[in-house]
Each structure stands twice: as C-alpha cells, then as structure tokens.
Design a protein around this motif. Structure first.
Motif, mmCIF file in Angstrom:
data_model
loop_
_atom_site.group_PDB
_atom_site.id
_atom_site.type_symbol
_atom_site.label_atom_id
_atom_site.label_comp_id
_atom_site.label_asym_id
_atom_site.label_seq_id
_atom_site.Cartn_x
_atom_site.Cartn_y
_atom_site.Cartn_z
ATOM 1 N N PHE A 156 3.956 38.997 -96.283
ATOM 2 C CA PHE A 156 3.214 40.729 -95.459
ATOM 3 C C PHE A 156 2.981 40.757 -94.281
ATOM 4 O O PHE A 156 2.552 39.273 -93.325
ATOM 5 C CB PHE A 156 1.685 41.097 -96.414
ATOM 6 C CG PHE A 156 2.598 41.686 -97.479
ATOM 7 C CD1 PHE A 156 2.348 42.992 -97.705
ATOM 8 C CD2 PHE A 156 2.188 40.468 -98.594
ATOM 9 C CE1 PHE A 156 2.779 42.628 -99.231
ATOM 10 C CE2 PHE A 156 2.860 40.888 -99.848
ATOM 11 C CZ PHE A 156 2.914 42.043 -100.286
ATOM 12 N N ARG A 157 3.077 41.735 -93.027
ATOM 13 C CA ARG A 157 2.753 41.582 -91.878
ATOM 14 C C ARG A 157 1.587 43.043 -91.434
ATOM 15 O O ARG A 157 1.693 44.058 -91.871
ATOM 16 C CB ARG A 157 3.294 41.437 -90.666
ATOM 17 C CG ARG A 157 4.745 40.092 -91.465
ATOM 18 C CD ARG A 157 6.201 40.402 -90.662
ATOM 19 N NE ARG A 157 6.163 42.001 -90.001
ATOM 20 C CZ ARG A 157 7.987 42.053 -89.550
ATOM 21 N NH1 ARG A 157 8.378 40.924 -88.957
ATOM 22 N NH2 ARG A 157 8.259 42.556 -89.129
ATOM 23 N N LEU A 212 -5.920 43.238 -99.534
ATOM 24 C CA LEU A 212 -4.820 43.387 -100.770
ATOM 25 C C LEU A 212 -4.513 41.968 -102.171
ATOM 26 O O LEU A 212 -5.357 41.583 -102.153
ATOM 27 C CB LEU A 212 -2.904 42.074 -100.003
ATOM 28 C CG LEU A 212 -2.140 42.822 -99.004
ATOM 29 C CD1 LEU A 212 -1.320 42.207 -98.509
ATOM 30 C CD2 LEU A 212 -2.060 44.298 -99.398
ATOM 31 N N VAL A 229 1.181 45.900 -105.969
ATOM 32 C CA VAL A 229 0.443 45.704 -105.156
ATOM 33 C C VAL A 229 -0.702 46.423 -104.886
ATOM 34 O O VAL A 229 -0.076 47.787 -105.251
ATOM 35 C CB VAL A 229 0.926 45.431 -103.600
ATOM 36 C CG1 VAL A 229 0.273 45.394 -102.140
ATOM 37 C CG2 VAL A 229 2.115 44.727 -103.661
ATOM 38 N N CYS A 231 -4.008 47.726 -102.131
ATOM 39 C CA CYS A 231 -4.040 47.750 -101.077
ATOM 40 C C CYS A 231 -5.453 48.646 -100.465
ATOM 41 O O CYS A 231 -5.411 49.389 -100.259
ATOM 42 C CB CYS A 231 -3.101 47.182 -100.216
ATOM 43 S SG CYS A 231 -3.558 47.944 -97.808
ATOM 44 N N LEU A 246 1.297 48.242 -92.109
ATOM 45 C CA LEU A 246 1.181 47.032 -92.922
ATOM 46 C C LEU A 246 2.668 46.770 -93.723
ATOM 47 O O LEU A 246 3.073 47.867 -93.922
ATOM 48 C CB LEU A 246 0.374 47.299 -94.041
ATOM 49 C CG LEU A 246 0.510 46.502 -95.211
ATOM 50 C CD1 LEU A 246 -0.378 44.282 -94.735
ATOM 51 C CD2 LEU A 246 -0.024 46.598 -96.635
ATOM 52 N N ASN A 247 3.171 46.022 -93.820
ATOM 53 C CA ASN A 247 4.866 45.878 -93.564
ATOM 54 C C ASN A 247 5.005 44.531 -93.962
ATOM 55 O O ASN A 247 4.485 43.356 -94.358
ATOM 56 C CB ASN A 247 5.218 45.448 -91.790
ATOM 57 C CG ASN A 247 6.232 45.409 -91.672
ATOM 58 O OD1 ASN A 247 6.753 43.815 -92.136
ATOM 59 N ND2 ASN A 247 7.882 45.984 -91.321
ATOM 60 N N PHE A 248 5.860 44.497 -94.841
ATOM 61 C CA PHE A 248 7.161 43.483 -95.343
ATOM 62 C C PHE A 248 8.501 42.905 -94.956
ATOM 63 O O PHE A 248 8.757 43.821 -94.463
ATOM 64 C CB PHE A 248 6.963 43.877 -97.190
ATOM 65 C CG PHE A 248 7.083 41.635 -97.590
ATOM 66 C CD1 PHE A 248 6.351 41.459 -98.211
ATOM 67 C CD2 PHE A 248 8.893 42.375 -98.206
ATOM 68 C CE1 PHE A 248 6.698 40.711 -98.679
ATOM 69 C CE2 PHE A 248 8.426 40.938 -99.014
ATOM 70 C CZ PHE A 248 8.357 39.852 -99.212
#
Length: 471
Positions: A156-157, A212, A229, A231, A246-248
């Motif tokens: 995750f980023r 998360l 997930v 969040c 939020l990014n994967f």
C-alpha cells in the motif's frame, strides 16, 4: 445477498451457488450461527454422504470471518473444499460426528520461534516483510518464476496528487509524493498450517490520521493472493496543495511489452502510460517473453488501474475536493487480489480467473425438507472460445420458459460455442441487443440436440440468443 440462518440443531444444510458458467473447485466459506454441537466433532459430507475436507476459521478482526459473538448469538466461519457445477449449486451437510477430531497442536512452552510471515500452497509462495508487511516475494511454483522485482516490495502507498488541473473528482493529478504505508505495523502470526484450506496473515497499519486492517489470504490450490481490507480513511484534500490517494502497487519481476485490461465484451492491450485507465476488473503485465507467466491485479469494486515502468497499480481511495469537499471520509471495505497467470495468451482462462474472484460462490443456509431437484446440479454451462456476458429473462416475459443468453468471442477467431441447459430446448433465435429477432439467415449453423445447443460465434463478435424451453 443476505445470509439468514434457516437451520437449527446439530445438522445443518449448506447450499453453495456458482455464478460462473464453468465448474469451480475451490475453497468456499459460510457463516454458521448458534450451532450447539462440539466443534471438535464437526463433519461435512456432500449429498452422496462423502466426507469433505473442511476447516473452522480462527478468530479475526473482520466481522463474521472467524468466530465470535454478535448481539447474543454465536457464530463461526466454516471453509470447505467445494465442487460446484457450472451455473449451478452443490449441497453439503454439517453434522456432529461420533468421533472427535484431533487435539490442537501444543507448542513447547520453553521454545521460542519466529512467527512465520509466509503464505504457501501448491501454486504460490508469498513472503511478507515482518516489519513493513510489504510483499517482498511472490513465486509461481508451477514455473519457479519470481513475479516481483527483487529488492522491491508490493504494498500500500499514500500518494499526494497535484490538483492544478482542477475537476479533482474526475481528474487524477500528477503524483507529487509517494510514501509506503509501512509505519507502526502490528502483525498477527499466520493463521492456518501449511496445507490448510486457507492461510491468513493479518496486520494493521497507521498513516497520518488514517488506519488499515488487512487480511491477506491464500486458499488451497488457488492462483490468487487475496486482500480483504478495512480502511478508516481520515484524509482530506487541501485546495491548492494536494489530493491524498491510497494506492496498491506491485513492481513486476519481468519486463512488460504492454498491459492487458478487461473491457466490455473483450480485452485490450495498452502501452505503458503514467496515468489511470479503466478496466472492468483487472490489469495484467504482459511479459516481453511470449509464453512466460505473468502477474495481474484484480479488484471487485475498483476500476482505476495504472501500468507503467514494469509495475501495476490500483487506485483504492481518493479524497477529491470538488464538487464534494469530503467524499471519502470514513470507513471503507474492499477486496482485491494478485493473480498469477501461467499463460497470459489463454484469454478465456484469464477472464475466468478474474470473474471467479469478482463473483464468489454464494452460500445459502437451508433446511431439511422434501424437494424435486437433486442435491447438486447445473442450469447452464458454456464451452468454447467464448465468454458469457448475460443470462436474463426476456423483456416483458417472466414465465421462465425463455431466456436471453449473450455471448462474445474472445480469442480473435471464429469458433463454435456449446451450451448445455438443464432441460430440453425447443427453439433458439438470434436477436439484436434490444432482443428483436434477426433475419432467418442469422440462425444458420445453430444446432439443437435435446438440452444442447451449438452455435457459431464470429471473431470478436457479440451474439445474443433467445432460447425457448418446452412446457
């Protein structure tokens, strides 16, 4: 689909419905409420009385996954090795056996061991970093190929987007800053022994004002590493400064010649581009070496994918500021998976893998009663180089004696589709998308034999059929 408990006592009936036009053999799960028996004596059998492998899922931070107490009721999640007919159902019986199961393994109290952070089955081996929870290795055991870039982890980023272009609800801005969500990670040991029907690794992480909860799971025989997930997203945009996202992201362990996405009625290969593009459910990094295994990202409810610099990414949450200033503030639940694809050129197989993830088997608790149908059965199966787009009742006709079946060719060549129904077919007529009959010449090549229908499907074409059954 609501899942009320319809059974009582120690004998329970579990039906599982398959929403795919092909058979599925996979680990399926259902929640069982207020079962009064001894969980050490649980036994699962199919409609023929054959013993079926199962496991009771351990406790979890996710509601109704694991076991627990809710509003005066006890529940647990049961997973079993399901064998589901195409567009059909299978029935299993939960009962108490006269023979107790094995006692749980007791760890030697004077021996301290490292908690494992590896999920592994017959197909995949996933190795997570014990500090950051980043996925640092994903090996396709069928070929021995490492699918992730050495020295880089998938995970995750948190991204800050530039909002200079405006229309932030529709336009994803230039990435200004990228930071991994890897701070203050709290991780549970892997739940499930090697060889279990499902192994689960759970962790929590915080970033800025948000948090998360992640459950990464790997089912027996599966080629998908799944992420469930929750969040609690508390990030808001600052006008004139940035949009939080939020990014994967997964850095691939091979060079990509293009990226493949599913779109309505087909697949499309796109060149690398540093922007989000739409996919119905997945992105796949197509290897430069033909025939090599590949890695994809598939999501059930997210549609913005990015393929660039030999990496694949999925946009999960964005807090734009116009027209709504706080559109994503609060709790979100979503699921996605990394899918290992042995042969990216198998277009039907690729679509099946993605479809099965997005359309899991539906558990429906039942009760003991008389009925006219067998304990398992199929209503429709589809074979050939085609994929099913829709099955529905004809507009204005709810008798059930006619269906609309829509197919599309996926392999880029003319093919013949074979459809098998659960009852004899009286007639098949091709229609347009508005279900209006086409000319008789369009029906050339369609053959009916009892409950079987063979029909030609052109390359990259859409075929809509009105199928009529006898009384």
């Amino acid at each position: 689909v609501p899942q009320p408990e319809r059974g009582t006592g120690k004998v329970r009936i579990l039906h599982f419905f398959n929403p795919s036009p092909h058979p599925r053999r996979e680990t399926v799960s259902a929640t069982v409420w207020d079962w009064p028996g001894d969980r050490k004596r649980i036994e699962i059998v199919d409609e023929a009385g054959k013993i079926v492998p199962f496991q009771v899922e351990p406790g979890s931070d996710f509601a109704f996954f694991g076991k627990g107490h809710y509003w005066g009721h006890e529940y647990f999640t049961l997973s079993l090795a399901g064998d589901l007919p195409p567009f059909g159902y299978a029935t299993y019986v939960l009962r108490e056996s006269g023979i107790p199961g094995p006692d749980p393994k007791i760890r030697e109290p004077r021996v301290e061991v490292l908690d494992p952070t590896v999920l592994e089955n017959e197909v995949l081996r996933a190795d997570f970093d014990p500090v950051t929870a980043g996925l640092r290795s994903l090996v396709d055991k069928r070929t021995g190929r490492e699918l992730l870039r050495p020295g880089a982890a998938a995970g995750f980023r948190l991204i800050d987007e530039d909002d200079a272009r405006g229309m932030t609800a529709w336009v994803i801005g230039r990435y200004m800053a990228i930071e991994p969500v890897a701070d203050k990670v709290r991780m549970k040991p892997v739940q499930g022994e090697p060889g279990a029907l499902r192994q689960v690794l759970e962790w929590t992480a915080r970033f800025r004002g948000s948090s998360l909860k992640v459950a990464a799971s790997l089912a027996a025989g599966s080629d998908r590493l799944e992420f469930n997930v929750t969040c609690d997203f508390r990030e808001t945009a600052v006008v004139g400064q940035s949009i939080p996202q939020l990014n994967f992201h997964a850095p691939l362990g091979y060079g990509c010649r293009s990226y493949r996405y599913d779109i309505p009625f087909g697949l499309i290969d796109r060149e690398p581009v540093d922007m989000d593009v739409p996919g119905n459910s997945f992105i796949l990094g197509v290897p430069g070496e033909a025939g090599s295994p590949a890695l994809g990202l598939v999501a059930a409810t997210k549609y913005g994918f990015r393929g660039v610099e030999d990496g694949i990414a999925l946009t999960l949450i964005r807090s734009s500021h116009d027209p709504d200033p706080t559109p994503e503030f609060g709790e979100h639940r979503f699921r996605f998976a990394l899918m290992a694809v042995a042969n990216p050129d198998d277009r039907v197989g690729l679509l099946r893998t993605a479809h099965d993830f997005c359309h899991p088997a539906l558990p429906v608790p039942g009760s003991r009663h008389a009925g006219t149908r067998p304990g398992s059965g199929s209503f429709l199966s589809v074979e050939g180089g085609v994929f099913l787009s829709a099955v529905k009742l004809p507009e204005g006709d709810v008798s059930g004696l006619g269906w609309i079946v829509r197919l599309y060719g996926i392999e880029g060549k003319d093919t013949t589709a074979l459809l098998r129904f659960s009852r004899p077919v009286r007639s098949v007529k091709p229609t347009d998308l508005l279900e209006r009959p086409l000319a008789a010449s369009e029906a050339a090549g369609i053959r009916i034999a009892g409950d079987r229908v063979e029909c030609p499907v052109g390359a990259f074409s859409v075929l809509t059929l009105r199928v009529e059954f006898g009384e």
